[in-house]
Design a protein around this motif. Sequence first.
Motif, short mmCIF file in Angstrom:
data_model
loop_
_atom_site.label_atom_id
_atom_site.label_comp_id
_atom_site.label_asym_id
_atom_site.label_seq_id
_atom_site.Cartn_x
_atom_site.Cartn_y
_atom_site.Cartn_z
N ASP A 47 119.40 23.94 -107.40
CA ASP A 47 118.32 22.95 -107.30
C ASP A 47 116.97 23.51 -106.89
O ASP A 47 115.98 22.79 -106.91
CB ASP A 47 118.70 21.85 -106.29
CG ASP A 47 119.87 21.00 -106.75
OD1 ASP A 47 120.14 20.97 -107.96
OD2 ASP A 47 120.51 20.37 -105.88
N ASN A 48 116.92 24.78 -106.47
CA ASN A 48 115.72 25.30 -105.87
C ASN A 48 115.23 26.55 -106.59
O ASN A 48 115.74 27.65 -106.37
CB ASN A 48 115.98 25.60 -104.38
CG ASN A 48 114.74 25.98 -103.63
OD1 ASN A 48 113.82 26.58 -104.16
ND2 ASN A 48 114.73 25.64 -102.35
N LYS A 49 114.23 26.37 -107.45
CA LYS A 49 113.69 27.49 -108.23
C LYS A 49 113.14 28.58 -107.32
O LYS A 49 113.29 29.77 -107.60
CB LYS A 49 112.61 26.98 -109.18
CG LYS A 49 112.10 28.02 -110.12
CD LYS A 49 111.10 27.45 -111.11
CE LYS A 49 110.62 28.54 -112.06
NZ LYS A 49 109.68 28.02 -113.04
N ALA A 50 112.51 28.21 -106.21
CA ALA A 50 111.94 29.20 -105.29
C ALA A 50 113.04 30.07 -104.68
O ALA A 50 112.87 31.28 -104.51
CB ALA A 50 111.12 28.51 -104.20
N ALA A 51 114.19 29.46 -104.36
CA ALA A 51 115.31 30.22 -103.79
C ALA A 51 115.85 31.21 -104.82
O ALA A 51 116.16 32.37 -104.48
CB ALA A 51 116.41 29.28 -103.32
N ARG A 52 115.95 30.77 -106.06
CA ARG A 52 116.42 31.68 -107.12
C ARG A 52 115.42 32.81 -107.33
O ARG A 52 115.81 33.97 -107.52
CB ARG A 52 116.64 30.91 -108.42
CG ARG A 52 117.83 29.97 -108.37
CD ARG A 52 118.18 29.42 -109.75
NE ARG A 52 117.07 28.83 -110.47
CZ ARG A 52 116.66 27.56 -110.33
NH1 ARG A 52 117.26 26.77 -109.47
NH2 ARG A 52 115.65 27.10 -111.03
N GLN A 53 114.14 32.50 -107.30
CA GLN A 53 113.10 33.51 -107.47
C GLN A 53 113.15 34.54 -106.33
O GLN A 53 113.00 35.74 -106.57
CB GLN A 53 111.72 32.87 -107.56
CG GLN A 53 110.59 33.85 -107.80
CD GLN A 53 110.73 34.61 -109.11
OE1 GLN A 53 111.28 34.11 -110.09
NE2 GLN A 53 110.25 35.83 -109.12
N LYS A 54 113.38 34.06 -105.12
CA LYS A 54 113.47 34.96 -103.97
C LYS A 54 114.64 35.93 -104.15
O LYS A 54 114.52 37.12 -103.83
CB LYS A 54 113.64 34.13 -102.69
CG LYS A 54 113.64 34.94 -101.43
CD LYS A 54 113.71 34.04 -100.21
CE LYS A 54 113.72 34.86 -98.93
NZ LYS A 54 113.83 34.03 -97.74
N ILE A 55 115.75 35.45 -104.66
CA ILE A 55 116.89 36.32 -104.92
C ILE A 55 116.54 37.33 -106.01
O ILE A 55 116.84 38.52 -105.89
CB ILE A 55 118.14 35.50 -105.29
CG1 ILE A 55 118.68 34.79 -104.04
CG2 ILE A 55 119.23 36.38 -105.91
CD1 ILE A 55 119.83 33.85 -104.29
#
Length: 158
Positions: free
Chosen positions: A135-143
């Motif tokens: 649900d969280n594009k920013a979390a995926r980007q951080k990974i």
Amino acid sequence: VMCEAAQQIVQQIPEVKFLIPVSLLGYRSSIIAAVDKYQLPAQILDGQTLDAIAAADLAITKSGTVNLEIALLDIPQVVIYRIHPLTAWIGRRIGFKVPLMSPPNLVVNRKLVPELQQEEVTAPNITTEALKLLDNKAARQKISVGYQQMRSLLGNLS
């Protein structure tokens, strides 16, 4: 516990599909039985681990070298690791601690991908971590940025 988490994910995202790669065919019938028991929308793939990973939006996996393969394919992942409770108890009694256990996290020496260890490995916890990443594009980007750092620390693999 992974099947229970998958059921919970289906409740939140009814259109979800699971790909389950089977590298050791001796486990195939047990996996099929679990998929049937939990009525999961899953496809079993014999010996197609990298294809399944590459097609995924997220991997829920045990700790091991597969975590590096997942990271190199830039797929977010939730890593779980649970040993026999007696072994864990003995380890704790002698002061053994494992702050990080998945290879991507060990390479960058910080929690890059979510890890659940021992008592943390529950269906609700797996579901929560999985949904956070889905649900969280920013979390995926951080990974993804962390994976790039991991690659640079590993050096040239060719």
